[in-house]
Design an enzyme around this catalytic site. Structure first.
Site, PDB file in Angstrom:
ATOM      1  N   SER A  30       0.787  -1.067  -0.180  1.00  0.00           N
ATOM      2  CA  SER A  30      -0.041   0.143   0.080  1.00  0.00           C
ATOM      3  C   SER A  30       0.451   0.965   0.260  1.00  0.00           C
ATOM      4  O   SER A  30       1.929   1.698   0.595  1.00  0.00           O
ATOM      5  CB  SER A  30      -0.894  -0.043   1.195  1.00  0.00           C
ATOM      6  OG  SER A  30      -1.588   1.368   1.810  1.00  0.00           O
ATOM      7  N   GLU A  44      -0.280   3.451   0.921  1.00  0.00           N
ATOM      8  CA  GLU A  44       0.308   3.817   2.771  1.00  0.00           C
ATOM      9  C   GLU A  44       1.709   3.849   3.805  1.00  0.00           C
ATOM     10  O   GLU A  44       2.201   4.574   4.478  1.00  0.00           O
ATOM     11  CB  GLU A  44      -0.813   3.259   4.198  1.00  0.00           C
ATOM     12  CG  GLU A  44      -2.123   3.982   3.884  1.00  0.00           C
ATOM     13  CD  GLU A  44      -2.127   5.124   4.457  1.00  0.00           C
ATOM     14  OE1 GLU A  44      -2.294   5.438   5.745  1.00  0.00           O
ATOM     15  OE2 GLU A  44      -2.341   6.074   4.136  1.00  0.00           O
ATOM     16  N   TYR A  49      -1.894   0.204  10.331  1.00  0.00           N
ATOM     17  CA  TYR A  49      -1.921  -0.877   9.618  1.00  0.00           C
ATOM     18  C   TYR A  49      -0.315   0.019   8.735  1.00  0.00           C
ATOM     19  O   TYR A  49      -0.150  -1.203   7.857  1.00  0.00           O
ATOM     20  CB  TYR A  49      -2.564   0.122   8.439  1.00  0.00           C
ATOM     21  CG  TYR A  49      -3.481  -0.121   7.474  1.00  0.00           C
ATOM     22  CD1 TYR A  49      -3.947  -1.174   6.988  1.00  0.00           C
ATOM     23  CD2 TYR A  49      -2.773   0.270   6.380  1.00  0.00           C
ATOM     24  CE1 TYR A  49      -3.711  -1.442   5.341  1.00  0.00           C
ATOM     25  CE2 TYR A  49      -2.859   0.081   4.769  1.00  0.00           C
ATOM     26  CZ  TYR A  49      -3.832  -1.276   4.684  1.00  0.00           C
ATOM     27  OH  TYR A  49      -3.919  -1.196   3.473  1.00  0.00           O
TER      28      TYR A  49
HETATM   29  P1  NAP Z   1     -11.216  -4.373   1.966  1.00  0.00           P
HETATM   30  O1  NAP Z   1     -12.532  -4.202   1.145  1.00  0.00           O
HETATM   31  O2  NAP Z   1     -11.066  -3.900   3.006  1.00  0.00           O
HETATM   32  O3  NAP Z   1     -11.396  -6.068   2.036  1.00  0.00           O
HETATM   33  C1  NAP Z   1     -10.471  -6.883   2.578  1.00  0.00           C
HETATM   34  C2  NAP Z   1     -10.943  -8.075   2.510  1.00  0.00           C
HETATM   35  O4  NAP Z   1     -10.469  -8.881   4.023  1.00  0.00           O
HETATM   36  C3  NAP Z   1     -12.845  -8.654   3.431  1.00  0.00           C
HETATM   37  O5  NAP Z   1     -12.484  -9.863   2.462  1.00  0.00           O
HETATM   38  C4  NAP Z   1     -12.542  -9.567   4.568  1.00  0.00           C
HETATM   39  O6  NAP Z   1     -13.043 -10.153   4.553  1.00  0.00           O
HETATM   40  C5  NAP Z   1     -11.048 -10.097   4.657  1.00  0.00           C
HETATM   41  N1  NAP Z   1     -10.589 -10.387   5.843  1.00  0.00           N
HETATM   42  C6  NAP Z   1     -10.432  -9.472   7.015  1.00  0.00           C
HETATM   43  N2  NAP Z   1      -9.450 -10.354   7.772  1.00  0.00           N
HETATM   44  C7  NAP Z   1      -9.316 -10.971   7.400  1.00  0.00           C
HETATM   45  C8  NAP Z   1      -8.707 -12.284   7.856  1.00  0.00           C
HETATM   46  N3  NAP Z   1      -8.536 -12.740   9.162  1.00  0.00           N
HETATM   47  N4  NAP Z   1      -9.364 -13.785   7.634  1.00  0.00           N
HETATM   48  C9  NAP Z   1      -9.502 -13.492   6.347  1.00  0.00           C
HETATM   49  N5  NAP Z   1      -9.838 -12.477   5.411  1.00  0.00           N
HETATM   50  C10 NAP Z   1      -9.755 -11.635   6.256  1.00  0.00           C
HETATM   51  O7  NAP Z   1     -10.044  -4.496   1.186  1.00  0.00           O
HETATM   52  P2  NAP Z   1     -10.119  -3.715  -0.482  1.00  0.00           P
HETATM   53  O8  NAP Z   1      -9.847  -2.088  -0.829  1.00  0.00           O
HETATM   54  O9  NAP Z   1     -10.525  -5.116  -0.970  1.00  0.00           O
HETATM   55  O10 NAP Z   1      -8.194  -3.886  -0.439  1.00  0.00           O
HETATM   56  C11 NAP Z   1      -7.831  -5.453  -0.867  1.00  0.00           C
HETATM   57  C12 NAP Z   1      -6.294  -5.535  -0.150  1.00  0.00           C
HETATM   58  O11 NAP Z   1      -5.283  -3.982  -1.045  1.00  0.00           O
HETATM   59  C13 NAP Z   1      -6.248  -5.646   1.614  1.00  0.00           C
HETATM   60  O12 NAP Z   1      -5.450  -6.155   1.865  1.00  0.00           O
HETATM   61  C14 NAP Z   1      -5.773  -3.731   1.479  1.00  0.00           C
HETATM   62  O13 NAP Z   1      -4.989  -3.285   2.865  1.00  0.00           O
HETATM   63  C15 NAP Z   1      -4.872  -3.008   0.088  1.00  0.00           C
HETATM   64  N6  NAP Z   1      -4.970  -2.390  -0.542  1.00  0.00           N
HETATM   65  C16 NAP Z   1      -6.121  -1.795  -0.509  1.00  0.00           C
HETATM   66  C17 NAP Z   1      -6.147  -0.191  -1.063  1.00  0.00           C
HETATM   67  C18 NAP Z   1      -6.840   0.975  -1.677  1.00  0.00           C
HETATM   68  O14 NAP Z   1      -7.257   1.910  -2.029  1.00  0.00           O
HETATM   69  N7  NAP Z   1      -8.715   0.124  -1.662  1.00  0.00           N
HETATM   70  C19 NAP Z   1      -4.999   0.258  -1.517  1.00  0.00           C
HETATM   71  C20 NAP Z   1      -3.205  -0.041  -1.038  1.00  0.00           C
HETATM   72  C21 NAP Z   1      -3.657  -1.605  -0.921  1.00  0.00           C
HETATM   73  P3  NAP Z   1     -14.774  -9.882   5.494  1.00  0.00           P
HETATM   74  O15 NAP Z   1     -15.921  -9.300   4.099  1.00  0.00           O
HETATM   75  O16 NAP Z   1     -15.419 -10.755   6.092  1.00  0.00           O
HETATM   76  O17 NAP Z   1     -14.704  -8.487   5.925  1.00  0.00           O
HETATM   77  O1  F7E Z   2      -8.445   8.151   3.968  1.00  0.00           O
HETATM   78  C1  F7E Z   2      -9.963  11.604   5.407  1.00  0.00           C
HETATM   79  C2  F7E Z   2      -8.956  10.657   6.431  1.00  0.00           C
HETATM   80  O2  F7E Z   2     -10.105   5.725   5.252  1.00  0.00           O
HETATM   81  C3  F7E Z   2      -8.322   9.004   3.274  1.00  0.00           C
HETATM   82  C4  F7E Z   2      -7.227   1.569   2.420  1.00  0.00           C
HETATM   83  O3  F7E Z   2      -8.021   1.246   1.695  1.00  0.00           O
HETATM   84  O4  F7E Z   2      -5.768   3.182   1.175  1.00  0.00           O
HETATM   85  C5  F7E Z   2      -6.769   3.591   2.684  1.00  0.00           C
HETATM   86  O5  F7E Z   2      -6.559   4.565   3.390  1.00  0.00           O
HETATM   87  C6  F7E Z   2      -8.283  10.553   3.642  1.00  0.00           C
HETATM   88  C7  F7E Z   2      -7.803  10.430   4.626  1.00  0.00           C
HETATM   89  O6  F7E Z   2      -8.177   5.908   3.409  1.00  0.00           O
HETATM   90  C8  F7E Z   2     -12.676  11.186   6.899  1.00  0.00           C
HETATM   91  O7  F7E Z   2      -7.996  11.228   7.560  1.00  0.00           O
HETATM   92  C9  F7E Z   2     -11.177  13.695   6.784  1.00  0.00           C
HETATM   93  O8  F7E Z   2      -6.535  11.278   5.099  1.00  0.00           O
HETATM   94  O9  F7E Z   2     -10.734   6.632   2.770  1.00  0.00           O
HETATM   95  P1  F7E Z   2      -9.472   6.600   4.153  1.00  0.00           P
HETATM   96  P2  F7E Z   2      -6.743   5.658   3.298  1.00  0.00           P
HETATM   97  O10 F7E Z   2      -6.737   5.845   5.068  1.00  0.00           O
HETATM   98  O11 F7E Z   2      -6.082   6.862   2.087  1.00  0.00           O
HETATM   99  C10 F7E Z   2      -4.989   3.193   1.249  1.00  0.00           C
HETATM  100  C11 F7E Z   2      -3.685   3.319   0.250  1.00  0.00           C
HETATM  101  C12 F7E Z   2      -5.288   2.266   2.541  1.00  0.00           C
HETATM  102  O12 F7E Z   2      -3.709   0.860   1.678  1.00  0.00           O
HETATM  103  C13 F7E Z   2      -6.051   1.348   3.072  1.00  0.00           C
HETATM  104  O13 F7E Z   2      -6.007  -0.266   3.164  1.00  0.00           O
HETATM  105  O14 F7E Z   2      -9.335  11.012   3.715  1.00  0.00           O
HETATM  106  N1  F7E Z   2     -11.003  12.063   5.945  1.00  0.00           N
HETATM  107  N2  F7E Z   2     -12.411  13.348   6.903  1.00  0.00           N
HETATM  108  C14 F7E Z   2     -11.602  10.549   6.029  1.00  0.00           C
HETATM  109  N3  F7E Z   2     -11.482   9.426   6.114  1.00  0.00           N
HETATM  110  C15 F7E Z   2     -12.453   8.652   6.788  1.00  0.00           C
HETATM  111  N4  F7E Z   2     -12.615   7.362   6.586  1.00  0.00           N
HETATM  112  N5  F7E Z   2     -13.469   9.351   6.894  1.00  0.00           N
HETATM  113  C16 F7E Z   2     -13.568  10.652   7.552  1.00  0.00           C
HETATM  114  O15 F7E Z   2     -14.683  11.251   7.911  1.00  0.00           O
END
Ligand code: NAP
Ligand code: F7E
Length: 329
Positions: free
Chosen positions: A129, A131, A153
């Protein structure tokens, strides 16, 4: 020729749904790891929404239970493994740091060790990520930018990232990390800011609520569409050699700008409805992220295809449609 077999952990999440759709379209036999939940009706709602719920095989298992992973690998016999499962909500990682470390960090090691034992020829994708860049050490982040994680995280993801590289170098596994910047969609979890905004805008437009409470409006992210980003995951596993790649759009925008686009899409003004609520601030913030995906473009032929404006419009329209039909996701 027999069909290619893929195993996706995190198949019920946003990326799991889009990746399943992509792999089913490509003719794969798709298997997924499903963690047990008491809410059986919602576990595969994303897979139903995207139209593949009856085209994938789900196996009971959990990333923290290594025996369950070994059993699933023995049954599914995948040639490609996509490790998407994680506790992925950054804000929750301060409330549940040990759980986040166990699932998001150690979970990857459980997968790698199981793969090494059961199916060492299988190709492995680790969901790293942006992050991990945290307090950015360069204005534009690429594969060579040093990391500076700012949350439990991000620290857990960094451990999983380096374990994947270590297993590649120690055992010669075909293991790759995708350092993906934020990617969103109508299937994004409601707790993430973009979906919270698209849902809030739709509710305000339909007269169901008046204000939208958010935290830090100045945070900037490089936001793309999940549909585009699952393609880079697949492309990475089609290469002869494993490697790590950044996927990003190369454009950054603030939470405030995302709000303005979303409200404008339905003819409203963000300034009339958005309020700041301290409860949504984080103990430590990632102020700005901006990715350089030129390695993925040059070596994989991958580019983000969806503009921020298209993404916002698709998300708001999907939430308007859901609310009008009383569908919940
Ligand atoms: P998500 O919607 O939160 O999906 C997470 C998945 O992990 C869900 O299917 C969840 O199951 C499963 N999970 C959680 N704990 C588990 C466990 N103990 N055993 C087995 N499965 C488990 O995340 P996403 O946005 O699709 O992201 C996919 C991956 O990419 C994640 O690893 C995330 O950290 C990473 N990532 C995401 C982003 C982004 O912007 N979306 C960017 C960079 C990296 P449940 O449905 O049961 O909760
Ligand atoms: O926050 C700000 C918050 O929770 C984005 C995950 O998929 O992307 C995701 O992480 C920004 C942050 O995503 C609210 O403070 C303001 O600066 O949508 P987010 P994230 O933290 O960037 C990365 C790449 C991952 O890997 C992660 O799994 O938005 N923000 N106001 C808020 N965020 C939330 N959630 N809620 C608010 O009300």
């Amino acid at each position: 020729m027999s069909r290619k077999r893929a195993l996706i952990t995190g198949i019920t999440g946003q990326d799991g749904a889009y990746l399943s759709h992509l792999l089913v379209e490509k003719g794969y036999e798709v298997h997924g790891l499903l963690r047990r939940s008491a809410s059986a009706d919602v576990v595969n709602s994303r897979l139903r929404w995207i139209g593949v719920a009856d085209k994938v095989t789900l196996h009971d298992g959990n990333l923290v239970d290594q025996a369950s992973i070994i059993r699933v690998l023995q049954i599914a016999k995948p040639s490609e493994i996509y490790n998407l499962a994680a506790q992925s909500f950054v804000k929750s990682s301060w409330q549940q740091p040990s759980l986040t470390g166990t699932v998001t960090g150690l979970g990857a090691t459980h997968m790698l060790e199981a793969l090494r034992t059961v199916c060492p020829e299988a190709r492995f994708y680790q969901a790293s990520s942006s992050e991990m860049f945290g307090t950015v050490q360069e204005p534009v982040q690429s594969e060579t930018t040093p990391f500076y994680p700012r949350s439990p995280y991000a620290a857990a993801k960094l451990y999983a990232h380096w374990m994947t590289i270590n297993y590649r170098e120690s055992y010669g596994l075909h293991a790759s990390c995708g350092i993906l910047f934020n990617h969103e969609s109508p299937l994004r979890g409601i707790e993430f800011v973009t979906r919270k905004i698209s849902d809030g805008v739709a509710r305000i437009k339909l007269g169901l609520q008046e204000t939208l409470a958010l935290g830090n409006l100045d945070a900037k992210r490089d936001w793309g569409h999940a549909r585009d980003y699952v393609k880079v995951m697949w492309l990475m596993l089609q290469q002869d050699k494993p490697d790590d790649y950044v996927a990003a759009t190369g454009r950054t925008a603030s939470v405030r700008e995302f709000c303005e686009l979303a409200f404008a899409h339905v003819g409203l003004r963000a300034g009339d409805h958005v309020v700041v609520d301290q409860r949504f601030l984080r103990p430590a913030e990632v102020d700005v992220l901006l990715g350089d995906a030129s390695k993925a473009r040059d070596k994989l032929g991958w580019e983000a295809e969806t503009s921020l404006e298209q993404l916002v419009a698709e998300m708001v329209d999907a939430d308007l449609a859901r609310l009008r039909t009383h569908e919940h996701l």
